[in-house]
Design a protein around this motif. Structure first.
Motif, PDB file in Angstrom:
ATOM      1  N   PRO B 214       0.810  -1.228   0.000  1.00 46.71           N
ATOM      2  CA  PRO B 214       0.000   0.000   0.000  1.00 46.71           C
ATOM      3  C   PRO B 214       0.838   1.271   0.000  1.00 46.71           C
ATOM      4  N   GLU B 215       2.008   1.266   0.662  1.00 48.15           N
ATOM      5  CA  GLU B 215       2.797   2.504   0.688  1.00 48.15           C
ATOM      6  C   GLU B 215       3.348   2.843  -0.693  1.00 48.15           C
ATOM      7  N   LEU B 216       3.528   1.812  -1.543  1.00 54.45           N
ATOM      8  CA  LEU B 216       3.984   2.123  -2.895  1.00 54.45           C
ATOM      9  C   LEU B 216       2.838   2.647  -3.757  1.00 54.45           C
ATOM     10  N   HIS B 217       1.627   2.526  -3.231  1.00 56.72           N
ATOM     11  CA  HIS B 217       0.494   3.203  -3.862  1.00 56.72           C
ATOM     12  C   HIS B 217       0.216   4.514  -3.127  1.00 56.72           C
ATOM     13  N   GLU B 218       1.269   4.994  -2.492  1.00 58.88           N
ATOM     14  CA  GLU B 218       1.250   6.315  -1.853  1.00 58.88           C
ATOM     15  C   GLU B 218       0.345   6.430  -0.640  1.00 58.88           C
ATOM     16  N   LEU B 219       0.123   5.317   0.059  1.00 60.79           N
ATOM     17  CA  LEU B 219      -0.550   5.415   1.352  1.00 60.79           C
ATOM     18  C   LEU B 219       0.543   5.708   2.376  1.00 60.79           C
ATOM     19  N   GLU B 220       0.646   6.973   2.762  1.00 60.03           N
ATOM     20  CA  GLU B 220       1.790   7.413   3.568  1.00 60.03           C
ATOM     21  C   GLU B 220       1.383   8.432   4.618  1.00 60.03           C
ATOM     22  N   GLU B 221       2.273   8.561   5.580  1.00 58.19           N
ATOM     23  CA  GLU B 221       2.078   9.553   6.618  1.00 58.19           C
ATOM     24  C   GLU B 221       2.931  10.766   6.282  1.00 58.19           C
ATOM     25  N   ILE B 230      -2.387  11.585   7.161  1.00 58.42           N
ATOM     26  CA  ILE B 230      -2.238  10.389   6.336  1.00 58.42           C
ATOM     27  C   ILE B 230      -2.829  10.675   4.963  1.00 58.42           C
ATOM     28  N   GLU B 231      -2.020  10.403   3.955  1.00 57.62           N
ATOM     29  CA  GLU B 231      -2.519  10.580   2.595  1.00 57.62           C
ATOM     30  C   GLU B 231      -2.518   9.251   1.875  1.00 57.62           C
ATOM     31  N   GLY B 232      -3.394   9.124   0.890  1.00 59.65           N
ATOM     32  CA  GLY B 232      -3.440   7.864   0.158  1.00 59.65           C
ATOM     33  C   GLY B 232      -4.400   7.954  -1.008  1.00 59.65           C
ATOM     34  N   PRO B 233      -4.564   6.830  -1.709  1.00 64.08           N
ATOM     35  CA  PRO B 233      -5.430   6.818  -2.889  1.00 64.08           C
ATOM     36  C   PRO B 233      -6.905   7.033  -2.545  1.00 64.08           C
ATOM     37  N   GLN B 234      -7.683   7.276  -3.577  1.00 61.22           N
ATOM     38  CA  GLN B 234      -9.123   7.467  -3.390  1.00 61.22           C
ATOM     39  C   GLN B 234      -9.899   6.556  -4.321  1.00 61.22           C
ATOM     40  N   ILE B 235     -11.154   6.402  -3.992  1.00 68.36           N
ATOM     41  CA  ILE B 235     -12.017   5.583  -4.836  1.00 68.36           C
ATOM     42  C   ILE B 235     -12.124   6.258  -6.208  1.00 68.36           C
ATOM     43  N   LEU B 277     -17.466   8.992   1.056  1.00 70.79           N
ATOM     44  CA  LEU B 277     -16.363   9.004   2.012  1.00 70.79           C
ATOM     45  C   LEU B 277     -15.022   8.783   1.320  1.00 70.79           C
ATOM     46  N   PHE B 278     -14.959   7.717   0.514  1.00 76.95           N
ATOM     47  CA  PHE B 278     -13.673   7.342  -0.066  1.00 76.95           C
ATOM     48  C   PHE B 278     -13.326   8.141  -1.320  1.00 76.95           C
ATOM     49  N   GLY B 279     -14.249   8.958  -1.749  1.00 70.87           N
ATOM     50  CA  GLY B 279     -13.998   9.757  -2.937  1.00 70.87           C
ATOM     51  C   GLY B 279     -13.243  11.037  -2.629  1.00 70.87           C
ATOM     52  N   ARG B 280     -12.969  11.276  -1.360  1.00 68.91           N
ATOM     53  CA  ARG B 280     -12.161  12.451  -1.009  1.00 68.91           C
ATOM     54  C   ARG B 280     -11.059  12.010  -0.050  1.00 68.91           C
ATOM     55  N   PRO B 281     -10.114  12.886   0.220  1.00 73.23           N
ATOM     56  CA  PRO B 281      -9.039  12.457   1.131  1.00 73.23           C
ATOM     57  C   PRO B 281      -9.628  12.188   2.516  1.00 73.23           C
ATOM     58  N   PHE B 282      -9.704  10.914   2.873  1.00 70.40           N
ATOM     59  CA  PHE B 282     -10.444  10.541   4.085  1.00 70.40           C
ATOM     60  C   PHE B 282      -9.555   9.899   5.134  1.00 70.40           C
ATOM     61  N   TRP B 283      -8.302   9.624   4.748  1.00 69.04           N
ATOM     62  CA  TRP B 283      -7.473   8.739   5.574  1.00 69.04           C
ATOM     63  C   TRP B 283      -7.215   9.287   6.970  1.00 69.04           C
ATOM     64  N   SER B 284      -7.341  10.593   7.114  1.00 65.99           N
ATOM     65  CA  SER B 284      -7.110  11.149   8.445  1.00 65.99           C
ATOM     66  C   SER B 284      -8.414  11.503   9.144  1.00 65.99           C
TER      67      SER B 284
END
Lengths: 350, 404
Positions: B214-221, B230-235, B277-284
Motif C-alpha cells: 500500500p505505501e507504494l500506492h502512496e498510502l503514507e504519513e 495520512i494521505e493515500g489513494p481514493q475511490i 467518504l472514499f472519494g475524497r481524502p479521508f485517511w485522516s
C-alpha cells in the motif's frame, strides 16, 4: 524535433545513425588526420566505461560526440570481449538516463516512441502526491521492468488503466535506460569480418584497456570438483533436510538434482545424495536424475529453477546477502566459488 | 484397464462417434500441439498436430482419450521435440479451480489419504502429510455447487481486472467451464501473446495482488508543521488504487476486528456513504485509525478483491490446456465455452451434461449431489439405475462399479 546537440547526447538514436550516414563517413577514411579527435573520443568513451562505469558528457564538439559512439561500438565488436561490451552498454545507458531524466516530456516521448517503438500516452495527472507524465503500454513497460528488481517496479505496485502503466518522468527515463543498454549490446555483438587495417592499433589499445581495467580474461569456469561451501542456503538446506531424514517435496528434489547436475556432479553422486530420503528408491531416483540430465524422456537438459520460482514453492531458505545479487542458485554458486578461490569479483588493475 | 474404465471409455467413444459438429477450435488450430491422456496406464500422447479439424476428430475417435488438451502456444513445428518446436506466441490463460480455493464446504465433500502412512483426512489435502511429512497425498474431490459458485465469483473478478486495468478487449476474451471444478479464461491478444514467462509472472501477480505494498500506492504519513496527516489513494482512481479503497468497505466487519478496529470505529465508517467518504481524502478523518491499521485494512481489501488464479498456468508459455467440447475424464461432463453475457446464469450442473439414457451401477458410497436439476444420493453400497450422466459421474469418480 531533435537538434544536433540532442544527437550528441543520445548517439544511439536512429536519427544519430542517419546523421552519420549523411556525412558519408566511411571506415576507409578513419585514419585521416581530421578524424583524430573522433578516434580519441571513441577510445575515451571506452576507457571511461571500463574504469568508472560511466561515460562523461563533456565533449568539445557535437559531431565528434556523435561520430565517436559508433566507432567505440566498432572497436568493441572487434575486441570481442563480452564483459567489456556489457560494461560499455551499461555505462552508456546510465549516461543516457542521467541526461534523459532532465528532458522535457516531449523529448522523452519522441525518443521512446520513435527509437524504441513504445506506445505511450502523455499524461498530466497527480494522484496522491506523485506526478505522472506518461502512461506506457503494458508490454513495453514489462519488457523493461522485469530487469528492475525494486518493488516499485513490480506491476502490482503500479497504477494501470486500460493496458497502460503510469510512470513519472524519472521512471520513463529509467525504463528507457534498459532499452538503451539492450540496444547497444546488440549493436556491438555484430563485428565486421576483419579488422580494418586503419583501426588495428586502436583495437590493440582497447584490448590493453580491457585487461587494464577488467583483468586478464578469466575464462573462469566452475570448480571441477563441486564445492559444497559455495552452495546457496536453499541447496544446503535441501541437503541437510535429506540427511536428517526429513521429507523434501518434489520442487525441492528437482531443484537439488538440477543444481547438482549443472555444477558438474556425477549422476552416481546425485543418486547417493538422495539415499537418506525416507522413500528412497534407487531405480526411480536414477531414472529421474537421468531425465533431468536430458538422457531420458524429452531429452531436455533442465537447468536449476529461478529464485522467484523457488520462493513461490517455498524452497527458498534464509537468503543471505549474496542472494540479493543473483536470480538463480547457479549464479550464487558461480560467484561464491570465485570468491572462495580468490579468482574473481575483485578486478584490480594490473 | 479396470471394468469401470472400460465402460467409461466405451461411453466416451459413443459420444465422440455421435459428435459431428466439430469442436470449439482456438485461433490457428494447426499451429498448436495436442495431447491426449489415455485411459490405458494413464499414458500421455503428446506432440501431435492436425492440419484439419476432421483429422483431429479422427484421432480422438481412434484413441478415445480420458482427457484432451491443446497447447496455449503456437509453434512453427508443433510435432517437433519441445526445444525444436519454434515457439511463436501463446495465448494468455488463467485457470481458476476449486482445488486452489479455500471454500468452507471442502471438509464436507473432499477427503485425502497419505500414500505413505495411510492416514486419512477431510477437506483439501495439505501440502505434506501432518503425520509423516510425505507429500504424496491422494485426493478424493467432489463436484460441489458452492465451490463452483466461488470459482465463478473469482472468474468475474478476473474479467473485471482484465477489462479495466489490462484493457483487454472483451471480444478477445473467452470463458470456458473445465468440466470439473473450475473455469478457464483465454485471452487472444496480439500484444500480450508475445510476452515471456517473466512478464506473465508479473501479470499473474497483479491479478493476485501479490507483492502489492500500500505505501507504494502512496498510502503514507506526512508530517507538516507538527501535525501528521495520512494521505493515500481514493475511490475512482485507476487500477488497484481505486479497487483497494473500494474494497475496504467489504472488510470492515470481522476482518476489521482482526486488524484492531473497534466496534465504534467500524460503525463510524459504515455509517457513511462509501463513494462519498472514499472519494475524497479521508485517511485522516476517522479518529484513532492510524497508518498501520489503514495499511492492514488495505491489504485485506486487496486480498478480497484479487482473483485467485493458479499462477503456474498463467506463467507457463508451453501449457497444455483442456480442449473445449471434449469430455472431462474426471466427471464425464463436457468442457465447454460459456457465453460471457450469461455467465452469471450459467449452470455447470445442467448445461454440461453429455450422456443420456439410463445406466445401472453399483455405488460404493457417494455424497448427495445435484445434476440435471435432479437430486441424487447419498448412496452407500447400493445397486441402482440412474440417468447416464449421473452414473458416469460416479464411475469417473471411482465411486461406482459397472453392473452386468
Amino acid at each position: 524535433m531533435l537538434t544536433r546537440a540532442d544527437l550528441a547526447k543520445y548517439p544511439f538514436l536512429a536519427e544519430a545513425s542517419d546523421y552519420v550516414r549523411e556525412l558519408g563517413f566511411s571506415i576507409d577514411e578513419i585514419a585521416a588526420p581530421e578524424f583524430g579527435p573522433v578516434l580519441d573520443r571513441a577510445e575515451k568513451r571506452l576507457e571511461e566505461a571500463l574504469s568508472k562505469g560511466q561515460v562523461s558528457n563533456d565533449s568539445i564538439s557535437e559531431s565528434t560526440e556523435i561520430l565517436s559512439f559508433p566507432v567505440s561500438n566498432l572497436i568493441l565488436g572487434l575486441v570481442g570481449e563480452e564483459r567489456a561490451r556489457r560494461r560499455f552498454a551499461l555505462a552508456e545507458a546510465k549516461r543516457a538516463y542521467e541526461l534523459l531524466r532532465q528532458e522535457t516530456p516531449e523529448k522523452i516521448e519522441h525518443i521512446a516512441s520513435k527509437t524504441f517503438g513504445w506506445k505511450l500516452k502523455r499524461l498530466d495527472v497527480r494522484l496522491v502526491r506523485r506526478f505522472y507524465d506518461f502512461a506506457v503500454n503494458l508490454t513495453d513497460y514489462l519488457h523493461n521492468s522485469i530487469h528492475l528488481r525494486e518493488p516499485r517496479w513490480s506491476l502490482s505496485n503500479r497504477v494501470m488503466d486500460q493496458g497502460f502503466v503510469y510512470v513519472t518522468r524519472e521512471e520513463a527515463a529509467r525504463l528507457i535506460e534498459e532499452e538503451v543498454r539492450a540496444r547497444i549490446l546488440e549493436r556491438s555483438s555484430k563485428p565486421p569480418g576483419e579488422i580494418p587495417r586503419q583501426l588495428g592499433s586502436r583495437v590493440e589499445r582497447a584490448r590493453g584497456l580491457v585487461i587494464k581495467w577488467l583483468g586478464v580474461p578469466a575464462h573462469y569456469e566452475l570448480p571441477s570438483v563441486p564445492m559444497p561451501e559455495a552452495m546457496p542456503p536453499c541447496v544446503r538446506h535441501l541437503i541437510d533436510s535429506l540427511n536428517e531424514g526429513k521429507n523434501v517435496q518434489h520442487m525441492g528434489r528437482f531443484t537439488l538434482a538440477s543444481f547438482l547436475l549443472n555444477i558438474g556432479t556425477g549422476e552416481e553422486e546425485i543418486v547417493k545424495a538422495f539415499k537418506p530420503a525416507t522413500d528412497f528408491s534407487e531405480r526411480m531416483t536414477r531414472y529421474q536424475v537421468e531425465h533431468i540430465g536430458g538422457r531420458r524422456g524429452g531429452r531436455t537438459k533442465y537447468t536449476c529453477p529461478m529464485c522467484t520460482t523457488l520462493k513461490t514453492h517455498g524452497v527458498c531458505y534464509k537468503p543471505d546477502e549474496l542472494c540479493d545479487t543473483i536470480r538463480n542458485p547457479l549464479s550464487y554458486y558461480k560467484k561464491k566459488s570465485r570468491i572462495l578461490t580468490n579468482k574473481g569479483l575483485k578486478r584490480e588493475p594490473s | 484397464m479396470n471394468p469401470a474404465e472400460q465402460l467409461i471409455r466405451q461411453k466416451f467413444l459413443q459420444y465422440y462417434l455421435a459428435h459431428n459438429k466439430g469442436f470449439y477450435l482456438p485461433p490457428s488450430p494447426e499451429e498448436r500441439e495436442y495431447g491426449f491422456l489415455l485411459f490405458k496406464e494413464k499414458f500421455m500422447v503428446r506432440h501431435r498436430a492436425f492440419r484439419d479439424p476432421s483429422l483431429l476428430l479422427a484421432a480422438i475417435r481412434d484413441l478415445v482419450p480420458a482427457h484432451i488438451y491443446f497447447s496455449t502456444a503456437y509453434y512453427q513445428q508443433p510435432t517437433a521435440p519441445m526445444d525444436e518446436k519454434g515457439w511463436k506466441r501463446a495465448d494468455l490463460v488463467f485457470d481458476i479451480d476449486a482445488d486452489h480455493l479455500d471454500t468452507p464446504c471442502k471438509p464436507e465433500h473432499d477427503t485425502w489419504k497419505c500414500k505413505s502412512c495411510g492416514i486419512l483426512g477431510k477437506g483439501g489435502a495439505p501440502k505434506v502429510c501432518p503425520k509423516c511429512k510425505n507429500d504424496r497425498l491422494e485426493e478424493q474431490t467432489w463436484l460441489c455447487a458452492q465451490c463452483l459458485q466461488h470459482a465463478k465469483e473469482e472468474t468475474s473478478k478476473l474479467l473485471e481486472i482484465l477489462y479495466s486495468d489490462f484493457g483487454v478487449d472483451p471480444s478477445d476474451t473467452h470463458v470456458f467451464f473445465s468440466g470439473h471444478r473450475g473455469y478457464h479464461v483465454h485471452v487472444y491478444s496480439n500484444d500480450l501473446g508475445l510476452v515471456g514467462e517473466e512478464e506473465r509472472r508479473e501479470i499473474a501477480n497483479y491479478v493476485l495482488g501479490q507483492g502489492l505494498e500500500p505505501e507504494l500506492h502512496e498510502l503514507e504519513e506526512l508530517k507538516s508543521g507538527g501535525t501528521t496527516v495520512i494521505e493515500g489513494p481514493q475511490i475512482g482512481q485507476p487500477g488497484w488504487r481505486g479497487r483497494m479503497v473500494a474494497g475496504i468497505y467489504d472488510v470492515l466487519g470481522e476482518e476489521g476486528e482482526q486488524v484492531g478496529l473497534s466496534a465504534a470505529q467500524t460503525r463510524t465508517l459504515m455509517a457513511q456513504d462509501r463513494d462519498k467518504l472514499f472519494g475524497r481524502p479521508f485517511w485522516s478523518s476517522v479518529k484513532g485509525i492510524g497508518l498501520t491499521t489503514w495499511k492492514a485494512l488495505s491489504s485485506k481489501a486487496v486480498e478480497k478483491r484479487s482473483a485467485k488464479i493458479d499462477s503456474v498456468v498463467t506463467t507457463d508459455v508451453h501449457r497444455l490446456i483442456r480442449l473445449p467440447g471434449t469430455l472431462n475424464g474426471h466427471t464425464g461432463l463436457m468442457a465447454m465455452k460459456v457465453q460471457k453475457e450469461r455467465f452469471d446464469e450459467f449452470d455447470p450442473f445442467n448445461e454440461s451434461l453429455a450422456f443420456y439414457g439410463n445406466m445401472k451401477v453399483r455405488v460404493k458410497d457417494s455424497p448427495q449431489f445435484e445434476l440435471g436439476h435432479r437430486q441424487f444420493g447419498p448412496y452407500q453400497n447400493e445397486e441402482i439405475e440412474l440417468p447416464s450422466y449421473a452414473a458416469m459421474l460416479l464411475l469417473c469418480k471411482r465411486r461406482a462399479e459397472p453392473l452386468g
